[in-house]
Design a protein around this motif. Structure first.
Motif, PDB file in Angstrom:
ATOM      1  N   TYR A   1       0.839  -1.205   0.000  1.00 59.23           N
ATOM      2  CA  TYR A   1       0.000   0.000   0.000  1.00 59.23           C
ATOM      3  C   TYR A   1       0.872   1.254   0.000  1.00 59.23           C
ATOM      4  O   TYR A   1       0.692   2.169  -0.808  1.00 59.23           O
ATOM      5  CB  TYR A   1      -0.911  -0.029   1.226  1.00 59.23           C
ATOM      6  CG  TYR A   1      -1.918   1.094   1.293  1.00 59.23           C
ATOM      7  CD1 TYR A   1      -3.007   1.135   0.439  1.00 59.23           C
ATOM      8  CD2 TYR A   1      -1.784   2.116   2.231  1.00 59.23           C
ATOM      9  CE1 TYR A   1      -3.942   2.152   0.517  1.00 59.23           C
ATOM     10  CE2 TYR A   1      -2.707   3.146   2.316  1.00 59.23           C
ATOM     11  CZ  TYR A   1      -3.789   3.161   1.455  1.00 59.23           C
ATOM     12  OH  TYR A   1      -4.710   4.169   1.528  1.00 59.23           O
TER      13      TYR A   1
ATOM     14  N   LEU B   1       6.497   2.055   9.123  1.00 61.32           N
ATOM     15  CA  LEU B   1       5.714   1.032   9.820  1.00 61.32           C
ATOM     16  C   LEU B   1       6.292   0.731  11.193  1.00 61.32           C
ATOM     17  O   LEU B   1       5.566   0.579  12.175  1.00 61.32           O
ATOM     18  CB  LEU B   1       5.681  -0.265   9.009  1.00 61.32           C
ATOM     19  CG  LEU B   1       4.691  -0.346   7.860  1.00 61.32           C
ATOM     20  CD1 LEU B   1       4.736  -1.737   7.241  1.00 61.32           C
ATOM     21  CD2 LEU B   1       3.273  -0.030   8.308  1.00 61.32           C
TER      22      LEU B   1
ATOM     23  N   ALA C   1       5.560   3.613  13.453  1.00 64.76           N
ATOM     24  CA  ALA C   1       4.150   3.598  13.829  1.00 64.76           C
ATOM     25  C   ALA C   1       3.897   2.537  14.902  1.00 64.76           C
ATOM     26  O   ALA C   1       3.137   2.736  15.841  1.00 64.76           O
ATOM     27  CB  ALA C   1       3.286   3.322  12.604  1.00 64.76           C
TER      28      ALA C   1
ATOM     29  N   ASN D   1       4.819   3.820  18.174  1.00 68.02           N
ATOM     30  CA  ASN D   1       4.254   5.125  18.474  1.00 68.02           C
ATOM     31  C   ASN D   1       3.408   5.173  19.743  1.00 68.02           C
ATOM     32  O   ASN D   1       3.357   6.179  20.432  1.00 68.02           O
ATOM     33  CB  ASN D   1       3.422   5.600  17.277  1.00 68.02           C
ATOM     34  CG  ASN D   1       3.136   7.087  17.353  1.00 68.02           C
ATOM     35  OD1 ASN D   1       3.943   7.836  17.888  1.00 68.02           O
ATOM     36  ND2 ASN D   1       2.009   7.501  16.853  1.00 68.02           N
TER      37      ASN D   1
ATOM     38  N   LEU E   1       4.285  12.485  13.739  1.00 66.47           N
ATOM     39  CA  LEU E   1       2.951  11.894  13.747  1.00 66.47           C
ATOM     40  C   LEU E   1       2.053  12.607  14.745  1.00 66.47           C
ATOM     41  O   LEU E   1       2.489  13.027  15.755  1.00 66.47           O
ATOM     42  CB  LEU E   1       3.041  10.416  14.102  1.00 66.47           C
ATOM     43  CG  LEU E   1       4.000   9.589  13.257  1.00 66.47           C
ATOM     44  CD1 LEU E   1       3.964   8.146  13.671  1.00 66.47           C
ATOM     45  CD2 LEU E   1       3.651   9.689  11.786  1.00 66.47           C
TER      46      LEU E   1
ATOM     47  N   PRO F   1      -8.469  -0.549   1.242  1.00 65.68           N
ATOM     48  CA  PRO F   1      -7.318   0.231   1.722  1.00 65.68           C
ATOM     49  C   PRO F   1      -6.827  -0.329   3.067  1.00 65.68           C
ATOM     50  O   PRO F   1      -7.629  -0.712   3.904  1.00 65.68           O
ATOM     51  CB  PRO F   1      -7.893   1.638   1.891  1.00 65.68           C
ATOM     52  CG  PRO F   1      -9.064   1.679   0.967  1.00 65.68           C
ATOM     53  CD  PRO F   1      -9.646   0.297   1.012  1.00 65.68           C
ATOM     54  N   VAL F   2      -5.514  -0.394   3.218  1.00 72.77           N
ATOM     55  CA  VAL F   2      -4.917  -1.053   4.378  1.00 72.77           C
ATOM     56  C   VAL F   2      -4.895  -0.101   5.577  1.00 72.77           C
ATOM     57  O   VAL F   2      -4.557   1.074   5.444  1.00 72.77           O
ATOM     58  CB  VAL F   2      -3.486  -1.517   4.035  1.00 72.77           C
ATOM     59  CG1 VAL F   2      -2.873  -2.266   5.208  1.00 72.77           C
ATOM     60  CG2 VAL F   2      -3.499  -2.398   2.800  1.00 72.77           C
ATOM     61  N   GLU F   3      -5.235  -0.643   6.738  1.00 71.37           N
ATOM     62  CA  GLU F   3      -5.190   0.177   7.958  1.00 71.37           C
ATOM     63  C   GLU F   3      -3.760   0.223   8.470  1.00 71.37           C
ATOM     64  O   GLU F   3      -3.092  -0.801   8.587  1.00 71.37           O
ATOM     65  CB  GLU F   3      -6.094  -0.436   9.031  1.00 71.37           C
ATOM     66  CG  GLU F   3      -7.547  -0.470   8.603  1.00 71.37           C
ATOM     67  CD  GLU F   3      -8.500  -0.823   9.745  1.00 71.37           C
ATOM     68  OE1 GLU F   3      -8.018  -0.982  10.886  1.00 71.37           O
ATOM     69  OE2 GLU F   3      -9.703  -0.922   9.476  1.00 71.37           O
ATOM     70  N   ILE F   4      -3.284   1.415   8.760  1.00 65.82           N
ATOM     71  CA  ILE F   4      -1.940   1.552   9.305  1.00 65.82           C
ATOM     72  C   ILE F   4      -1.999   2.367  10.597  1.00 65.82           C
ATOM     73  O   ILE F   4      -1.905   3.591  10.581  1.00 65.82           O
ATOM     74  CB  ILE F   4      -0.977   2.187   8.280  1.00 65.82           C
ATOM     75  CG1 ILE F   4      -1.034   1.361   6.977  1.00 65.82           C
ATOM     76  CG2 ILE F   4       0.455   2.235   8.831  1.00 65.82           C
ATOM     77  CD1 ILE F   4      -0.096   1.822   5.900  1.00 65.82           C
ATOM     78  N   PRO F   5      -2.163   1.677  11.713  1.00 63.80           N
ATOM     79  CA  PRO F   5      -2.264   2.384  12.997  1.00 63.80           C
ATOM     80  C   PRO F   5      -0.958   3.122  13.290  1.00 63.80           C
ATOM     81  O   PRO F   5       0.120   2.623  12.993  1.00 63.80           O
ATOM     82  CB  PRO F   5      -2.468   1.255  14.022  1.00 63.80           C
ATOM     83  CG  PRO F   5      -2.807   0.033  13.240  1.00 63.80           C
ATOM     84  CD  PRO F   5      -2.226   0.217  11.881  1.00 63.80           C
ATOM     85  N   GLY F   6      -1.086   4.300  13.845  1.00 62.32           N
ATOM     86  CA  GLY F   6       0.112   5.037  14.251  1.00 62.32           C
ATOM     87  C   GLY F   6       0.648   5.998  13.193  1.00 62.32           C
ATOM     88  O   GLY F   6       1.507   6.807  13.482  1.00 62.32           O
ATOM     89  N   VAL F   7       0.137   5.891  11.969  1.00 59.96           N
ATOM     90  CA  VAL F   7       0.548   6.852  10.936  1.00 59.96           C
ATOM     91  C   VAL F   7      -0.681   7.677  10.561  1.00 59.96           C
ATOM     92  O   VAL F   7      -1.679   7.125  10.114  1.00 59.96           O
ATOM     93  CB  VAL F   7       1.083   6.139   9.671  1.00 59.96           C
ATOM     94  CG1 VAL F   7       1.496   7.152   8.620  1.00 59.96           C
ATOM     95  CG2 VAL F   7       2.248   5.234  10.019  1.00 59.96           C
ATOM     96  N   SER F   8      -0.602   8.975  10.744  1.00 59.53           N
ATOM     97  CA  SER F   8      -1.770   9.801  10.448  1.00 59.53           C
ATOM     98  C   SER F   8      -1.904   9.999   8.945  1.00 59.53           C
ATOM     99  O   SER F   8      -0.938   9.877   8.193  1.00 59.53           O
ATOM    100  CB  SER F   8      -1.652  11.156  11.147  1.00 59.53           C
ATOM    101  OG  SER F   8      -0.659  11.927  10.518  1.00 59.53           O
TER     102      SER F   8
ATOM    103  N   LEU G   1      -4.178   6.302   9.656  1.00 62.80           N
ATOM    104  CA  LEU G   1      -4.552   5.973   8.280  1.00 62.80           C
ATOM    105  C   LEU G   1      -5.485   4.764   8.197  1.00 62.80           C
ATOM    106  O   LEU G   1      -5.099   3.646   8.560  1.00 62.80           O
ATOM    107  CB  LEU G   1      -3.268   5.701   7.478  1.00 62.80           C
ATOM    108  CG  LEU G   1      -3.408   5.565   5.977  1.00 62.80           C
ATOM    109  CD1 LEU G   1      -3.908   6.847   5.353  1.00 62.80           C
ATOM    110  CD2 LEU G   1      -2.073   5.173   5.373  1.00 62.80           C
ATOM    111  N   ASN G   2      -6.708   5.029   7.746  1.00 60.21           N
ATOM    112  CA  ASN G   2      -7.730   4.004   7.493  1.00 60.21           C
ATOM    113  C   ASN G   2      -8.202   3.246   8.739  1.00 60.21           C
ATOM    114  O   ASN G   2      -9.107   2.423   8.652  1.00 60.21           O
ATOM    115  CB  ASN G   2      -7.249   2.976   6.455  1.00 60.21           C
ATOM    116  CG  ASN G   2      -7.094   3.594   5.084  1.00 60.21           C
ATOM    117  OD1 ASN G   2      -7.924   4.395   4.675  1.00 60.21           O
ATOM    118  ND2 ASN G   2      -6.036   3.233   4.387  1.00 60.21           N
TER     119      ASN G   2
END
Lengths: 437, 250
Positions: free
Chosen positions: A385, A400, A403, A406, A437, B87-94, B142-143
């Motif tokens: 992605y 990644l 994150a 984080n 972030l 769409p892929v969820e990416i926790p921690g990235v806004s 993100l997502n």
């Protein structure tokens, strides 16, 4: 002569130089006996199953490094959190460096252990707190036997310390190999609040072994935020023994950021002696090459209505090894305890290893205790992605990983520390992206 | 702009695309329709450069360059954009940090400096408005926890930010209510120009009422079995896919 013998004979020399009437000497003598009996821990002991000190102990360490080397501030500025005003207690090869330090006695004591151990002014605090929470395990005892320098911090009641305190131990490696044993005591009285940053930094390619002991006492409603930045070079070994004794309604947090060093062993022990206490233990570990980091935590819930929160994240690359051994003890009397523990790991390489071991000993029946451990890899679909949006593989990985850690970073209360950690992570991952972030 | 010839692709040795031919010129909108499992999503992933798919035969030429050996990010830098079905969820990235990183990495690849923060903010605000995205939304992970509509709007928002030459919208209409569909289609239409192209991959006609295609292709069993104008989409909506299957299988 092996290191143990060398230490024992060095102690005799050390003892001769000390003031024999000092009560501290009895503590030292007892401690050296304990060390003599127990010796260095070996892999046969359950708590040291995954970490061997054998290689580290083979070096011929100098136990009493020579006098202080001069260091220019501009050469070591980068190891300080320098964009904000702080108190500083700085040691070079175990000796106090007055020109790099900024101590105070203005309403609070931010000064030296050597003074605290000898001057009558500090006698009462030393009697009440010194070596009172440190346990009698062999490495702590070894430190206690030789301890004569470190940071002494006493915050009397109702004080919110105006700026963070940095404790920095530099080693310059004049000797072929150096052993350092700093000893810190931090006493925070009722309603007071202090923030402390600790760092061990080797400035040499020679081996350095640090066996550090820190005792922290948080009295009623006190708040302590402690940040450990472990980003030393590949010749430096750190054994960090930290003990936190909390009284009622106090909050103590320790954040441990481990990115560098050859071998790190963190023994972090919390004792809750009062009600409505909150203990917070957080860590981010990012390793590469053959680095080895062993987190050994203990939270002892002794009284009712307390909480503890542990959150350790680890990312392991190359042939690195990570260990998380988290022990929670809940006494029979400690009803209504809320104890949480989580340890999440990502293995980035096939050769990296993680050993994660939760240990819960619960004797009370009305408690909430949870623990969770995950070991995974970077999410491939997330990678695609990000790359499909033009973020290259290395940067996508870094983002990644950042994150992933984080959660822990977001609980850092000093923005400059967070920025510094972020920068270290970016360097470590070899990317140049701002993770704001 | 895009020229696909005799494209064969497989995943884990299972052949999914079996000889696709497709040419897309600047300014055109192509719709690719087809029943489930016909290879629509595989085609979009293969164009975008997903490594799990192996191209076993044929070529993908983008702006005169064979892009088959390029990594996903390199294709993105050349102007290929894929709006994900999931769409892929990416926790921690806004959302904001993600798009900033993406924009600056695309600029870096072109030898440009990072976009000044002020310009970035202005651009984000402008494009968020186009997709009727609330500012609070931009600081979320993100997502993560987004509704279906929010996810798709966020995809088109990223497309608006990145201004690709070729946008592939993979089932962008799935999971959208009428309002979200209108917003998303409206966004895509505003971004359309004579210099860029859009491939809309969809199961249904309804998105094509809003994003009107110049060509409609039917994908079945890994091949384009029928091509036509927008009226083909209507025909499929009315009659379903069975008649196509019968025609092909006969």
């Amino acid at each position: 002569m092996d290191l143990k013998e060398k230490l024992l004979s060095s102690y005799l020399v050390f003892e001769n130089k000390l003031d024999i009437d000092s009560p501290i000497n009895d503590i030292r003598n007892e401690a050296i006996k304990t060390f003599e009996e127990k010796g260095f821990p070996s892999k046969k002991e359950e708590a040291w199953k995954y970490t061997s000190l054998n290689k580290v102990l083979k070096e011929d360490y100098s136990i009493f490094p020579k006098q202080e080397n001069a260091i220019d501030y501009k050469d070591v500025k980068k190891y300080f959190i320098h964009d904000i005003d702080t108190y500083k207690i700085v040691f070079i090869d175990g000796k106090y460096s007055s020109h790099l330090s900024e101590t105070t006695h203005d309403g609070i004591d931010v000064c030296l252990m050597s003074a605290a151990l000898t001057k009558p002014k500090y006698q009462l605090i030393i009697e009440n707190y010194y070596n009172k929470v440190a346990t009698k395990d062999s490495l702590t005892s070894l430190n206690t036997a030789f301890a004569n320098e470190g940071a002494y911090i006493h915050i009397p009641k109702n004080k919110i310390v105006d700026k963070p305190i940095q404790i920095i131990n530099f080693s310059t490696g004049n000797e072929s190999a150096t052993m350092l044993q700093p000893r810190n005591l931090i006493v925070v009285d009722e309603n007071s609040h202090v923030q402390i940053i600790e760092r061990h930094q080797s400035l040499t390619e020679n081996a350095v072994l640090t066996n550090s002991v820190t005792e922290i006492f948080t009295n009623k409603r006190a708040i302590v935020d402690f940040y450990k930045i472990q980003n030393d070079n590949e010749k430096a070994t750190l054994i960090d023994n930290t003990y936190v004794n909390q009284k009622r309604e106090s909050i103590a947090s320790v954040h441990t950021f481990s990115f560098g060093g050859k071998l790190i062993r963190n023994n972090l022990n919390y004792y809750q002696n009062g009600e409505r206490i909150d203990s917070i233990l957080k860590g981010v570990t990012i390793l590469s090459d053959k680095q080895h980091v062993d987190h050994n935590t203990l939270v002892h819930h002794i009284e009712p209505n307390c909480e503890s929160h542990q959150d350790y994240k680890g990312i392991f690359g190359d042939s690195s090894t990570g260990i998380f051994n988290g022990k929670i003890i809940v006494n029979k009397e400690a009803q209504k305890t809320n104890a949480f523990q989580s340890n999440n790991n990502i293995l980035v390489s096939d050769k990296a290893t993680i050993n994660s071991k939760p240990q819960l000993e619960i004797f009370a029946d009305d408690v909430k205790c949870s623990h969770g451990c995950t070991i995974g890899q970077l999410d491939e679909s997330a990678m695609f992605y990000m790359r499909s949006r033009g973020i290259p593989e290395k940067e996508a990985k870094a983002l990644l990983m950042y994150a992933f850690s984080n959660n822990v970073l977001s609980s850092v209360k000093i923005p400059e520390i967070k920025q510094r950690i972020t920068k270290i992570i970016a360097n470590k991952l070899g990317v140049n992206i701002g993770f704001d972030l | 702009m895009l020229k696909i010839e005799n494209l064969h692709a497989s995943v884990e040795d299972k052949a999914i695309l079996r000889g696709i031919n497709l040419e897309v010129k600047p300014g055109e909108v192509h719709a690719i329709m087809g029943p489930n499992g016909s290879g629509k999503s595989t085609l979009s992933s293969v164009i975008a450069g997903k490594e799990e798919y192996e191209v076993t035969d044929g070529t993908i030429v983008f702006n005169e360059e064979d892009i088959n050996e390029l990594a996903a990010e390199e294709r993105a830098h050349k102007g290929v954009f894929l709006s994900f079905q999931y769409p892929v969820e990416i926790p921690g990235v806004s959302v904001t940090n993600f798009i900033k990183t993406a924009i600056n990495e695309n600029r870096k690849a072109k030898g440009l400096e990072d976009m000044p923060a002020k310009d970035m903010l202005k651009l984000i605000r402008e494009k968020a408005e186009l997709l009727e995205i609330d500012r609070k939304f931009l600081s979320r992970s993100l997502n993560e926890g987004f509704s279906g509509g929010e996810k798709k709007r966020n995809e088109i928002f990223q497309m608006a930010m990145l201004e690709p030459k070729l946008a592939i919208l993979d089932e962008t209409d799935s999971g959208l209510d009428i309002d979200a569909l209108r917003i998303v289609a409206n966004g895509v239409n505003k971004l359309k120009s004579k210099d860029n192209a859009v491939i809309v991959i969809t199961h249904y006609q309804r998105l094509l009422d809003h994003i009107v295609p110049d060509f409609v292709h039917v994908l079945y069993n890994g091949k384009i079995v029928k091509s036509g104008g927008k009226e083909l989409a209507h025909e499929l909506e009315e009659k379903g896919y069975d008649w196509i299957k019968e025609e092909v299988d006969a």
